[in-house]
Design a protein around this motif. Sequence first.
Motif, mmCIF file in Angstrom:
data_model
loop_
_atom_site.group_PDB
_atom_site.id
_atom_site.type_symbol
_atom_site.label_atom_id
_atom_site.label_comp_id
_atom_site.label_asym_id
_atom_site.label_seq_id
_atom_site.Cartn_x
_atom_site.Cartn_y
_atom_site.Cartn_z
ATOM 1 N N THR A 18 0.855 -1.197 0.000
ATOM 2 C CA THR A 18 0.000 0.000 0.000
ATOM 3 C C THR A 18 0.890 1.244 0.000
ATOM 4 N N ASP A 19 1.925 1.241 0.842
ATOM 5 C CA ASP A 19 2.831 2.402 0.920
ATOM 6 C C ASP A 19 3.583 2.597 -0.398
ATOM 7 N N ILE A 20 4.073 1.492 -0.960
ATOM 8 C CA ILE A 20 4.806 1.589 -2.236
ATOM 9 C C ILE A 20 3.861 2.087 -3.326
ATOM 10 N N GLY A 21 2.654 1.571 -3.346
ATOM 11 C CA GLY A 21 1.661 1.981 -4.343
ATOM 12 C C GLY A 21 1.364 3.459 -4.243
ATOM 13 N N MET A 22 1.220 3.968 -3.032
ATOM 14 C CA MET A 22 0.942 5.395 -2.822
ATOM 15 C C MET A 22 2.094 6.250 -3.339
ATOM 16 N N THR A 23 3.312 5.835 -3.043
ATOM 17 C CA THR A 23 4.484 6.601 -3.463
ATOM 18 C C THR A 23 4.523 6.683 -4.992
ATOM 19 N N ARG A 24 4.268 5.537 -5.649
ATOM 20 C CA ARG A 24 4.301 5.524 -7.127
ATOM 21 C C ARG A 24 3.181 6.368 -7.719
ATOM 22 N N PHE A 25 1.967 6.231 -7.203
ATOM 23 C CA PHE A 25 0.835 7.012 -7.725
ATOM 24 C C PHE A 25 1.119 8.508 -7.615
ATOM 25 N N LEU A 26 1.643 8.925 -6.468
ATOM 26 C CA LEU A 26 1.882 10.361 -6.260
ATOM 27 C C LEU A 26 2.980 10.870 -7.184
ATOM 28 N N ALA A 27 4.037 10.034 -7.364
ATOM 29 C CA ALA A 27 5.138 10.434 -8.244
ATOM 30 C C ALA A 27 4.623 10.582 -9.672
ATOM 31 N N ASP A 28 3.813 9.643 -10.145
ATOM 32 C CA ASP A 28 3.267 9.705 -11.507
ATOM 33 C C ASP A 28 2.334 10.904 -11.654
ATOM 34 N N TRP A 29 1.536 11.126 -10.651
ATOM 35 C CA TRP A 29 0.572 12.238 -10.684
ATOM 36 C C TRP A 29 1.286 13.580 -10.874
ATOM 37 N N LYS A 30 2.417 13.695 -10.217
ATOM 38 C CA LYS A 30 3.143 14.966 -10.259
ATOM 39 C C LYS A 30 3.813 15.231 -11.603
ATOM 40 N N THR A 31 3.774 14.247 -12.530
ATOM 41 C CA THR A 31 4.323 14.491 -13.874
ATOM 42 C C THR A 31 3.287 15.240 -14.727
ATOM 43 N N LEU A 32 2.026 15.303 -14.265
ATOM 44 C CA LEU A 32 0.992 16.041 -15.017
ATOM 45 C C LEU A 32 1.225 17.539 -14.901
ATOM 46 N N PRO A 33 0.998 18.276 -15.997
ATOM 47 C CA PRO A 33 1.075 19.735 -15.859
ATOM 48 C C PRO A 33 -0.091 20.212 -14.974
ATOM 49 N N ASN A 34 0.149 21.188 -14.170
ATOM 50 C CA ASN A 34 -0.873 21.753 -13.261
ATOM 51 C C ASN A 34 -1.565 20.682 -12.396
ATOM 52 N N TYR A 35 -0.781 19.687 -11.979
ATOM 53 C CA TYR A 35 -1.399 18.595 -11.205
ATOM 54 C C TYR A 35 -2.069 19.091 -9.922
ATOM 55 N N GLU A 36 -1.556 20.235 -9.400
ATOM 56 C CA GLU A 36 -2.127 20.718 -8.138
ATOM 57 C C GLU A 36 -3.548 21.261 -8.318
ATOM 58 N N GLU A 37 -3.882 21.624 -9.568
ATOM 59 C CA GLU A 37 -5.199 22.227 -9.817
ATOM 60 C C GLU A 37 -6.168 21.253 -10.498
ATOM 61 N N ALA A 38 -5.755 20.011 -10.648
ATOM 62 C CA ALA A 38 -6.571 19.059 -11.423
ATOM 63 C C ALA A 38 -7.953 18.845 -10.807
ATOM 64 N N ILE A 39 -8.043 18.826 -9.508
ATOM 65 C CA ILE A 39 -9.346 18.559 -8.864
ATOM 66 C C ILE A 39 -10.067 19.864 -8.518
ATOM 67 N N PHE A 40 -9.306 20.840 -8.035
ATOM 68 C CA PHE A 40 -9.902 22.132 -7.690
ATOM 69 C C PHE A 40 -9.268 23.234 -8.554
ATOM 70 N N PRO A 41 -9.723 23.380 -9.832
ATOM 71 C CA PRO A 41 -9.100 24.382 -10.710
ATOM 72 C C PRO A 41 -9.261 25.796 -10.127
ATOM 73 N N LYS A 42 -8.192 26.588 -10.287
ATOM 74 C CA LYS A 42 -8.268 27.973 -9.787
ATOM 75 C C LYS A 42 -9.175 28.772 -10.705
ATOM 76 N N ARG A 43 -10.013 29.642 -10.107
ATOM 77 C CA ARG A 43 -10.895 30.464 -10.940
ATOM 78 C C ARG A 43 -10.094 31.588 -11.587
ATOM 79 N N ALA A 44 -10.478 31.893 -12.847
ATOM 80 C CA ALA A 44 -9.749 32.942 -13.579
ATOM 81 C C ALA A 44 -10.049 34.301 -12.956
#
Length: 224
Positions: A198-224
Amino acid sequence: MKIFLDTANVDEIRKAADLGLIDGVTTNPSLIAKEGKNFKERIQEICAIVPGDISAETIATDWEGMVREGRELATWAPNVVVKAPCTPDGLRACKILSDQGINVNVTLVFSTTQGLLASKNGAYFISPFVGRLDDIGLDGMELVRDLVEVIENYGFRTQVLAASIRTPNHVIAAAKAGAHIATMPASVFNTLYKHPLTDIGMTRFLADWKTLPNYEEAIFPKRA
Ligand code: E4P
């Protein structure tokens, strides 16, 4: 299967209860003594944290004393379950208290006959001590299996509370044996949800997620 914590430590109880997985707590004189706090205050504190059944043990060794103490313990909070040992006096006290509507946990059960007698006298819980039987080279879980079978055969209201649980494997075996409840120290409870994959899976998922552009805003997009 209900999960109880076998401790009188309120920090451990709060932490586990926050996960929404704790159905009750068992204490015994050794666990209360370890905390070095006022018995009544500590039981009431635990009863306020966990709304389920909270076992508090009598100290007397004679049935009159156990009944007197049991009646008092039962006034401390509505969810107190009075613990009495599986001795002739404890069984007699169990019958008297149970007949008066007080829930009794018959503790220090090491044989099927002890559990049968406690169930006949109206015990709410019977506590077979699995680890302590294993310690002397016997099979503690066999007792749990036997007690579940006996209770089912006769439709006793008694619930089998597998106690003296020492390992996650004991928890699995108790669940497979059909124990109604397993009570365990926080150290055992805290292993139940852990897995290295579970821990290894979490580490990999988070690392892959962070390769997305604007990954921090993917769920809660900032309003223009
Ligand atoms: C149960 O009610 C007892 O408090 C407990 O499970 C005893 O466990 P131990 O044998 O690890 O002391």
